[in-house]
Design a protein around this motif. Structure first.
Motif, PDB file in Angstrom:
ATOM      1  N   ALA A  44      35.559  40.689  35.068  1.00 21.46           N
ATOM      2  CA  ALA A  44      35.811  41.336  36.354  1.00 21.46           C
ATOM      3  C   ALA A  44      37.276  41.734  36.464  1.00 21.46           C
ATOM      4  O   ALA A  44      38.166  41.049  35.958  1.00 21.46           O
ATOM      5  CB  ALA A  44      35.427  40.413  37.503  1.00 21.46           C
ATOM      6  N   LEU A  45      37.511  42.854  37.132  1.00 18.56           N
ATOM      7  CA  LEU A  45      38.872  43.311  37.414  1.00 18.56           C
ATOM      8  C   LEU A  45      39.399  42.626  38.673  1.00 18.56           C
ATOM      9  O   LEU A  45      38.623  42.083  39.470  1.00 18.56           O
ATOM     10  CB  LEU A  45      38.869  44.829  37.608  1.00 18.56           C
ATOM     11  CG  LEU A  45      38.515  45.660  36.369  1.00 18.56           C
ATOM     12  CD1 LEU A  45      38.274  47.120  36.756  1.00 18.56           C
ATOM     13  CD2 LEU A  45      39.633  45.562  35.335  1.00 18.56           C
ATOM     14  N   PRO A  46      40.705  42.648  38.895  1.00 18.27           N
ATOM     15  CA  PRO A  46      41.261  42.013  40.099  1.00 18.27           C
ATOM     16  C   PRO A  46      40.711  42.577  41.405  1.00 18.27           C
ATOM     17  O   PRO A  46      40.658  41.869  42.412  1.00 18.27           O
ATOM     18  CB  PRO A  46      42.772  42.280  39.968  1.00 18.27           C
ATOM     19  CG  PRO A  46      42.995  42.439  38.497  1.00 18.27           C
ATOM     20  CD  PRO A  46      41.774  43.097  37.968  1.00 18.27           C
ATOM     21  N   ASP A  47      40.289  43.855  41.384  1.00 19.73           N
ATOM     22  CA  ASP A  47      39.780  44.449  42.622  1.00 19.73           C
ATOM     23  C   ASP A  47      38.300  44.154  42.851  1.00 19.73           C
ATOM     24  O   ASP A  47      37.688  44.671  43.787  1.00 19.73           O
ATOM     25  CB  ASP A  47      40.015  45.961  42.634  1.00 19.73           C
ATOM     26  CG  ASP A  47      39.291  46.675  41.494  1.00 19.73           C
ATOM     27  OD1 ASP A  47      38.553  46.011  40.736  1.00 19.73           O
ATOM     28  OD2 ASP A  47      39.469  47.898  41.350  1.00 19.73           O
ATOM     29  N   GLY A  48      37.703  43.326  41.984  1.00 18.54           N
ATOM     30  CA  GLY A  48      36.321  42.930  42.175  1.00 18.54           C
ATOM     31  C   GLY A  48      35.303  43.777  41.460  1.00 18.54           C
ATOM     32  O   GLY A  48      34.106  43.491  41.519  1.00 18.54           O
ATOM     33  N   ARG A  49      35.747  44.822  40.769  1.00 17.94           N
ATOM     34  CA  ARG A  49      34.817  45.653  40.001  1.00 17.94           C
ATOM     35  C   ARG A  49      34.656  45.098  38.587  1.00 17.94           C
ATOM     36  O   ARG A  49      35.493  44.369  38.092  1.00 17.94           O
ATOM     37  CB  ARG A  49      35.311  47.101  39.922  1.00 17.94           C
ATOM     38  CG  ARG A  49      35.344  47.820  41.267  1.00 17.94           C
ATOM     39  CD  ARG A  49      35.829  49.248  41.117  1.00 17.94           C
ATOM     40  NE  ARG A  49      37.193  49.292  40.579  1.00 17.94           N
ATOM     41  CZ  ARG A  49      37.565  50.040  39.556  1.00 17.94           C
ATOM     42  NH1 ARG A  49      36.685  50.798  38.928  1.00 17.94           N
ATOM     43  NH2 ARG A  49      38.829  50.043  39.144  1.00 17.94           N
TER      44      ARG A  49
END
Length: 365
Positions: free
Chosen positions: A249-254
């Motif tokens: 997962a990316l830090p922005d939740g994607r």
């Protein structure tokens, strides 16, 4: 000039010249009938008056919306790759909405003006709007399948309790949102047919969100699996949960599909953050693992994907706590596709020494 003989000779010469000119003109005009236009080769030519007064104005040149380029790049294994249109992937941003509206304002009037559009729409509607069924999956005496009546935007997941039993709706994606862009991309019932795992995709994206629905009452369990695509889920034999491949997962939740997924086990009734890591690739940058449980629940077949010409296969004994992963096919010399198992014997379709494919058996011990 009173000599009549001389006068006759002059008249004859004039006639010959006239005939010659007519013959030349006839050759240039291509025959006895003149060509329709007044330009070279009979092409029509506009006069200055026609251009200025009598002719309709020229069609305006198309002015396409400006597509901004941004300074974005990623490093892939030491190589810097620019991605100037990354901002277009943020489908919910006002900038993307404005860009799409501008593109539609340019293209839709031109498409609507096509004289063949009505016929094409009618013909495509005739070809597409027919009732269709997908191949059913039988679990625990129940039959699960997708069905479309020919008028629905998305196929509906149905279940019947037997071959002669009426079908009922388990999940209708057409009711999720008004624009009907949510679709069932995959479904996998558990062994007993009591719970079905189903994945939805939104707006045609490859990303999937998995949910779990009880069959007897159509109620969803609280479990949700994110950061998945392509690889599906495989149920544990006892129905306690599923094995699946999850992207980081990316830090922005994607989800980060530039990363490599790993195989996890999700136990029903627990949060995804608590899922157990089962298998990950640590010795190669591009190989992707996906797990499938044998029908008897004994083994987890882990297929390693890295292109469509060759792959690897590992094996995990699920009946031996603490068992280590075994290599089954690790030479990366052909394709090995798992078909099924009978006891300790595993069956694969392979292109090894068989360009058209053959079926082989492997002893799991």
């Amino acid at each position: 000039m009173k000599n009549p003989r001389w006068r006759a000779a002059v008249a004859a010469a004039i006639q010959l010249c006239a005939l010659g000119l007519l013959a030349c003109a006839g050759a240039q005009l291509g025959g006895r009938e003149p060509l329709p236009g007044n330009g070279p080769g009979g092409k029509p030519m506009r006069t200055a008056t026609e251009t200025a007064v009598g002719m309709p104005p020229a069609a305006p040149a198309l002015v396409y919306p400006v597509t901004a380029r941004v300074n974005v790049s990623d490093s892939y294994f030491g190589t810097q790759v620019e991605d100037p249109y990354r901002w277009l992937e943020n489908l919910d941003s006002p900038q993307v909405a404005q860009w799409v509206a501008a593109q539609n304002a340019l293209s839709q009037p031109r498409l609507a003006s096509l004289p063949q559009r009505a016929w094409l729409k009618a013909r495509l509607t005739q070809l597409w709007n027919y009732e269709r069924y997908e191949v059913p999956v039988k679990r625990g005496g129940r039959y699960f399948y997708l069905h479309n009546d020919g008028q629905q935007n998305q196929s509906v997941l149905l279940v019947s309790d037997g071959l002669d039993a009426p079908a009922r709706v388990l999940f209708d994606p057409n009711t999720v949102r008004q624009d009907a862009t949510v679709a069932v991309s995959e479904f996998t019932p558990d062994v007993r047919g009591d719970v079905v795992a189903y994945a939805v995709s939104d707006g045609g994206t490859d990303w999937q969100v998995w949910r779990f629905r009880r069959v007897h009452d159509g109620a969803d369990l609280p479990d949700i699996l994110r950061f998945t695509k392509f690889w599906g889920v495989s149920w544990a034999r006892d129905g306690s949960g599923v094995y699946y491949s999850r992207y980081p997962a990316l830090p922005d939740g994607r989800g980060d599909d530039s990363g490599r997924p790993a195989v996890y086990f999700h136990e029903l009734g627990t949060a995804q953050d608590h899922d157990r890591l089962v298998y990950e690739v640590t010795d190669h940058p591009t190989r992707i693992p996906a797990g499938r449980v044998t029908d008897d629940g004994h083994y987890l077949i882990i297929t390693l994907f890295d292109g469509y010409e060759r792959n690897g296969v590992d094996l995990l004994d699920l009946e031996r706590p603490g068992a280590r992963v075994q290599h089954v096919f690790f030479a990366w010399d052909a394709l090995y596709t798992f078909i099924g198992a009978h006891g300790e014997e595993l069956y694969f379709r392979t292109t090894k020494d068989a360009p058209l494919g053959r079926v082989i058996a492997v002893d799991a011990r």
